[in-house]
Design a protein around this motif. Structure first.
Motif, PDB file in Angstrom:
ATOM      1  N   MET A 170      10.090   2.798   5.724  1.00  0.00           N
ATOM      2  CA  MET A 170      10.035   4.164   5.243  1.00  0.00           C
ATOM      3  C   MET A 170       9.640   4.168   3.786  1.00  0.00           C
ATOM      4  N   CYS A 171       8.547   4.789   3.424  1.00  0.00           N
ATOM      5  CA  CYS A 171       7.896   4.698   2.123  1.00  0.00           C
ATOM      6  C   CYS A 171       7.465   3.252   1.888  1.00  0.00           C
ATOM      7  N   GLY A 172       6.189   3.101   1.571  1.00  0.00           N
ATOM      8  CA  GLY A 172       5.678   1.770   1.252  1.00  0.00           C
ATOM      9  C   GLY A 172       5.567   1.661  -0.252  1.00  0.00           C
ATOM     10  N   ILE A 173       6.070   0.570  -0.824  1.00  0.00           N
ATOM     11  CA  ILE A 173       5.920   0.424  -2.266  1.00  0.00           C
ATOM     12  C   ILE A 173       5.347  -0.942  -2.600  1.00  0.00           C
ATOM     13  N   ILE A 174       4.537  -0.961  -3.669  1.00  0.00           N
ATOM     14  CA  ILE A 174       3.918  -2.215  -4.096  1.00  0.00           C
ATOM     15  C   ILE A 174       3.782  -2.228  -5.613  1.00  0.00           C
ATOM     16  N   GLY A 175       3.959  -3.406  -6.176  1.00  0.00           N
ATOM     17  CA  GLY A 175       3.715  -3.597  -7.599  1.00  0.00           C
ATOM     18  C   GLY A 175       2.886  -4.850  -7.762  1.00  0.00           C
ATOM     19  N   PHE A 176       1.898  -4.796  -8.656  1.00  0.00           N
ATOM     20  CA  PHE A 176       1.043  -5.964  -8.877  1.00  0.00           C
ATOM     21  C   PHE A 176       0.837  -6.156 -10.366  1.00  0.00           C
ATOM     22  N   THR A 177       1.005  -7.387 -10.848  1.00  0.00           N
ATOM     23  CA  THR A 177       0.608  -7.706 -12.208  1.00  0.00           C
ATOM     24  C   THR A 177      -0.022  -9.095 -12.191  1.00  0.00           C
ATOM     25  N   GLY A 178      -1.253  -9.188 -12.690  1.00  0.00           N
ATOM     26  CA  GLY A 178      -1.928 -10.477 -12.561  1.00  0.00           C
ATOM     27  C   GLY A 178      -3.244 -10.516 -13.295  1.00  0.00           C
ATOM     28  N   LEU A 179      -4.130 -11.359 -12.774  1.00  0.00           N
ATOM     29  CA  LEU A 179      -5.417 -11.567 -13.446  1.00  0.00           C
ATOM     30  C   LEU A 179      -6.471 -10.599 -12.934  1.00  0.00           C
ATOM     31  N   ASP A 180      -6.324 -10.164 -11.679  1.00  0.00           N
ATOM     32  CA  ASP A 180      -7.359  -9.334 -11.063  1.00  0.00           C
ATOM     33  C   ASP A 180      -7.126  -7.846 -11.276  1.00  0.00           C
TER      34      ASP A 180
ATOM     35  N   LEU B 148      -1.314  -0.754  -0.342  1.00  0.00           N
ATOM     36  CA  LEU B 148      -0.850   0.505   0.267  1.00  0.00           C
ATOM     37  C   LEU B 148      -1.459   0.683   1.651  1.00  0.00           C
ATOM     38  N   GLN B 149      -2.704   0.233   1.819  1.00  0.00           N
ATOM     39  CA  GLN B 149      -3.312   0.351   3.141  1.00  0.00           C
ATOM     40  C   GLN B 149      -2.500  -0.440   4.172  1.00  0.00           C
ATOM     41  N   SER B 150      -2.038  -1.616   3.777  1.00  0.00           N
ATOM     42  CA  SER B 150      -1.262  -2.404   4.746  1.00  0.00           C
ATOM     43  C   SER B 150       0.162  -1.858   4.917  1.00  0.00           C
ATOM     44  N   LEU B 151       0.620  -1.044   3.985  1.00  0.00           N
ATOM     45  CA  LEU B 151       1.987  -0.503   4.080  1.00  0.00           C
ATOM     46  C   LEU B 151       2.013   0.926   4.613  1.00  0.00           C
ATOM     47  N   GLU B 152       0.836   1.469   4.923  1.00  0.00           N
ATOM     48  CA  GLU B 152       0.755   2.900   5.212  1.00  0.00           C
ATOM     49  C   GLU B 152       1.594   3.311   6.413  1.00  0.00           C
ATOM     50  N   TYR B 153       1.844   2.372   7.340  1.00  0.00           N
ATOM     51  CA  TYR B 153       2.652   2.698   8.510  1.00  0.00           C
ATOM     52  C   TYR B 153       4.081   3.088   8.129  1.00  0.00           C
ATOM     53  N   ARG B 154       4.461   2.833   6.873  1.00  0.00           N
ATOM     54  CA  ARG B 154       5.816   3.175   6.440  1.00  0.00           C
ATOM     55  C   ARG B 154       5.931   4.629   5.987  1.00  0.00           C
ATOM     56  N   GLY B 155       4.806   5.339   5.911  1.00  0.00           N
ATOM     57  CA  GLY B 155       4.841   6.732   5.484  1.00  0.00           C
ATOM     58  C   GLY B 155       3.442   7.125   5.063  1.00  0.00           C
TER      59      GLY B 155
ATOM     60  N   ARG C  56       4.155   7.708   0.771  1.00  0.00           N
ATOM     61  CA  ARG C  56       5.423   8.442   0.902  1.00  0.00           C
ATOM     62  C   ARG C  56       5.698   8.969   2.302  1.00  0.00           C
ATOM     63  N   TRP C  57       6.933   8.852   2.715  1.00  0.00           N
ATOM     64  CA  TRP C  57       7.464   9.584   3.866  1.00  0.00           C
ATOM     65  C   TRP C  57       8.480  10.548   3.255  1.00  0.00           C
ATOM     66  N   ALA C  58       8.128  11.843   3.249  1.00  0.00           N
ATOM     67  CA  ALA C  58       8.896  12.817   2.470  1.00  0.00           C
ATOM     68  C   ALA C  58      10.336  12.939   2.949  1.00  0.00           C
TER      69      ALA C  58
ATOM     70  N   ASP D 184      -1.526   5.282  15.837  1.00  0.00           N
ATOM     71  CA  ASP D 184      -0.731   4.403  14.970  1.00  0.00           C
ATOM     72  C   ASP D 184       0.130   5.158  13.964  1.00  0.00           C
ATOM     73  N   GLN D 185      -0.280   6.384  13.660  1.00  0.00           N
ATOM     74  CA  GLN D 185       0.451   7.118  12.621  1.00  0.00           C
ATOM     75  C   GLN D 185       0.819   8.512  13.113  1.00  0.00           C
ATOM     76  N   PRO D 186       1.714   8.595  14.094  1.00  0.00           N
ATOM     77  CA  PRO D 186       2.096   9.908  14.600  1.00  0.00           C
ATOM     78  C   PRO D 186       2.757  10.768  13.522  1.00  0.00           C
ATOM     79  N   ARG D 187       2.571  12.060  13.667  1.00  0.00           N
ATOM     80  CA  ARG D 187       3.056  12.970  12.614  1.00  0.00           C
ATOM     81  C   ARG D 187       4.585  12.857  12.431  1.00  0.00           C
ATOM     82  N   ASN D 188       4.995  13.047  11.223  1.00  0.00           N
ATOM     83  CA  ASN D 188       6.416  13.098  10.830  1.00  0.00           C
ATOM     84  C   ASN D 188       7.172  11.778  10.940  1.00  0.00           C
ATOM     85  N   LEU D 189       6.567  10.780  11.553  1.00  0.00           N
ATOM     86  CA  LEU D 189       7.305   9.528  11.758  1.00  0.00           C
ATOM     87  C   LEU D 189       6.933   8.489  10.716  1.00  0.00           C
ATOM     88  N   ALA D 190       7.721   7.448  10.656  1.00  0.00           N
ATOM     89  CA  ALA D 190       7.391   6.296   9.814  1.00  0.00           C
ATOM     90  C   ALA D 190       8.081   5.098  10.426  1.00  0.00           C
ATOM     91  N   LYS D 191       7.527   3.958  10.191  1.00  0.00           N
ATOM     92  CA  LYS D 191       8.147   2.739  10.697  1.00  0.00           C
ATOM     93  C   LYS D 191       9.292   2.378   9.763  1.00  0.00           C
TER      94      LYS D 191
END
Ligand code: F6R
Length: 608
Positions: free
Chosen positions: A1-11, A21-28, A76-78, A596-603
């Motif tokens: 529920m809600c996908g979150i990611i943080g990145f700090t690096g060279l790229d 976020l694309q890979s986490l989108e199933y969470r919301g 986000r999954w509200a 894969d992404q039914p309305r109102n739901l989240a994995k």
């Protein structure tokens, strides 16, 4: 529920965040956003939008031409506050910008306190209040601000936070909501799910409750609330990036349906030794089964439905009373639990808030606990006395398919081992059952070829607005699963009914052409089941009948008959599951829906 990611690096961080976020989108998928430090400056930019990550990607393409190597992103999954841009994450308060997964339950009270100091939010979210509280306590020391603020929070949270004065750094803390992280040659990454890390490394660690992580491009350091440095325990993922991609299938759900034979193979085969179920490598010895006088199985949704099948098998084979509980009800029901209770919980994600709470309650009251979990190192796995991992690999589609089948296989293995430990069956009987369980792997492979037959049959459901699943015994448990699968992705209202119960009210809803999906795979109730089918048929129902192989029925009884391959009826759930998954899938596809992404739901439901 809600996908979150943080990145700090060279790229380029923007690319890393959008990709994550694309890979986490199933969470919301109500809205998405990113914040990042501009170059090496302390200027933080935020880009967010209502809608899917693809909308965010377009907006970033248009607006985000500045360079960055450090940022945070959220899908986000509200929960609190509508689906609007202002309610989307990240949220900024003063010098603090954060993303949040979870719910701050006392946010109203905190908001009132802040209001007295003249500090007012712009959104309706609990997450912005959290940002404001952290900013309130922030005097230049991020860790102290996090410690002081989180002492005030009630509820669940996984936060990734950027502080204006600390470009290139991300701080994180969790309580309840999952966070996993890794450091690799090119930097450090943190996310709510390992699927977003696998691109960088197959080794990762789970941030434990109330630990604070500081990520920089050169390392990750962790400390507990008392300031002690922690060395994280790295885990290894056994699958690779391809497992988290669609791999040529139209939808993850279809891919995951097709992965079931492999998932079953990986889950069942290592647990068979000399023809007997063998759980010692999982650390589960026979004393666990000998010392209990009842079993409670808890879970939510599909996982709970796997428990219904487990109950049937365990009671039949061991004569121990088993109850199946909806986790969200169980925890508030003042349940009867003691040290003779063997508590089992089932969860794909291992992070479902209600199931975690039920598990904690059972432990507190002295029960021994076994969990059946798919995600390594997840909260439920860590908090249980014993874990039987399902080896389904990542399940991305919101509708659970392969996870259900492997959960079933674990229920059978546990029932067999329990029967062996308690000597309710002799070894030869158990070995026969083990053979039949192994055979399900080939049966499921055969069933995957039913796709075009079921796609054709499903056309009769495209225009339905109501339908029923009926069955008796194990078929009733499967009806529950068939019904949830269909309604969650096709948006057709459906109900699962124990076939004998229809006459006690529900049959009044059966009129001309109401579809009824009838499961009649169980030999001991076959005759009774056919009578129930006749009852709905004579009231005009359109019937899809699922039977065992070689069963011939009066053609007038149904519109379509789908026959399983030849299977022992005790193992028919493995076959029926595939048919029901296909029915749901092809009905939803036929209705033009995003399966894969039914309305109102989240994995992964990490809030109550
Ligand atoms: C339905 C579905 C849900 C989950 C439920 C529990 O297709 O996927 O009903 O089964 O939310 O989730 P886990 O297994 O992660 O605890």
């Amino acid at each position: 529920m809600c996908g979150i990611i943080g990145f700090t690096g060279l790229d380029d961080a923007k690319e890393a965040l959008i990709d994550g976020l694309q890979s986490l989108e199933y969470r919301g998928y109500d809205s998405a956003g990113i914040s990042f430090f501009e170059g090496s400056s302390d200027k933080i930019d935020t880009i967010k939008t209502v809608g899917k990550v693809s909308c965010l990607a377009d907006k970033v393409e248009e607006e985000g031409n500045m360079e960055t190597t450090c940022g945070i992103g959220h899908t986000r999954w509200a929960t609190h506050g509508g689906v609007t841009e202002v309610n989307s994450h990240p949220h900024t308060a003063g010098r603090v910008t954060l993303i949040h997964n979870g719910i701050i339950e006392n946010y109203g009270e905190l908001a009132e306190e802040l209001a007295k100091e003249g500090i007012k939010p712009v959104s309706q979210t609990d997450s912005e209040i959290a940002a404001m509280v952290i900013n309130y306590y922030y005097d230049g020391n991020p860790v102290e601000a996090i410690k002081n603020a989180t002492k005030r929070f009630e509820g669940a949270y996984g936060f990734c936070i950027m502080f204006k004065e600390y470009p290139g750094e991300i701080y994180a803390i969790r309580n309840g909501s999952p966070l996993v992280a890794t450091h690799y040659d090119g930097g450090s990454v943190i996310a709510s799910d390992v699927v977003a890390l696998i691109k960088y490394s197959k080794d990762y660690f789970v941030l434990q409750e109330q630990q604070i992580a500081r990520l920089t491009k050169t390392d990750i350091t962790i400390q507990d609330m008392d300031g002690r440095e922690i060395d994280p325990e790295y885990l290894h993922v056994s699958w690779d990036i391809a497992a988290a991609r669609k791999g040529g299938y139209d939808y993850f759900m279809l891919k995951e349906i097709h992965e079931q034979p492999e998932a079953l193979q990986k889950t069942i085969m290592p647990r068979i030794k000399d023809g007997m179920p063998y759980l010692l490598d999982d650390g589960i010895d026979d004393d666990v089964f000998k010392n209990c006088n009842r079993v409670v199985i808890a879970g939510c949704g599909t996982a709970m439905h796997a428990g219904l099948v487990g109950k049937n098998m365990m009671e039949k084979l061991t004569r121990i009373p088993v109850s199946v509980e909806i986790a969200s009800e169980y925890r508030y029901a003042d349940p009867i639990i003691d040290d003779k209770t063997l508590f089992m919980c089932i969860s794909q994600s291992g992070e479902t808030a209600d199931t975690i709470a039920a598990l904690r309650l059972a432990k507190e009251k002295g029960a021994k606990t076994i969990s059946v979990v798919n995600v390594k190192g997840s909260s439920i796995a860590r908090e249980s006395d014993y874990v039987l991992y399902t080896h389904a690999g990542p399940e991305i589609a919101v509708a659970s398919t392969k996870a259900y089948s492997v959960q079933l296989s674990c229920m059978y293995l546990l029932a067999f081992r329990m029967a062996a430990a308690r000597k309710s069956l002799v070894d030869d009987e158990i070995k026969e059952l083990v053979k039949l369980l192994k055979k399900t792997i080939t049966d499921v492979t055969k069933l995957l070829k039913y796709d075009s037959q079921i796609e054709n049959i499903s056309t009769m459901l495209h225009k339905a607005s109501n339908l029923f699943f009926i069955g008796r015994g194990l078929d009733y448990a499967l009806s529950c699963e068939g019904s949830i699968k269909l309604k969650e992705i096709s948006y057709i209202h459906s109900e699962a009914y124990a076939a004998g119960e229809l006459k006690h009210g529900t049959i009044s809803l059966i009129t001309d052409n109401v579809p009824v999906i009838a499961l009649a795979t169980q030999d001991n109730v076959y005759g009774k089941m056919i009578s129930n089918v006749q009852e709905v048929r004579s009231r005009g129902a359109s019937v899809i009948l699922i039977t065992n192989a070689g069963v011939s029925v009066d053609p007038a009884l149904c519109d379509h008959q789908i026959m399983l391959p030849k299977m022992d009826d005790r193992f028919a759930p493995f076959g029926a599951a595939i048919i029901l998954q296909y029915i749901a899938y092809y009905t939803a596809v036929g209705r033009g829906l995003n399966v894969d992404q039914p309305r109102n739901l989240a994995k992964s439901v990490t809030v109550e």
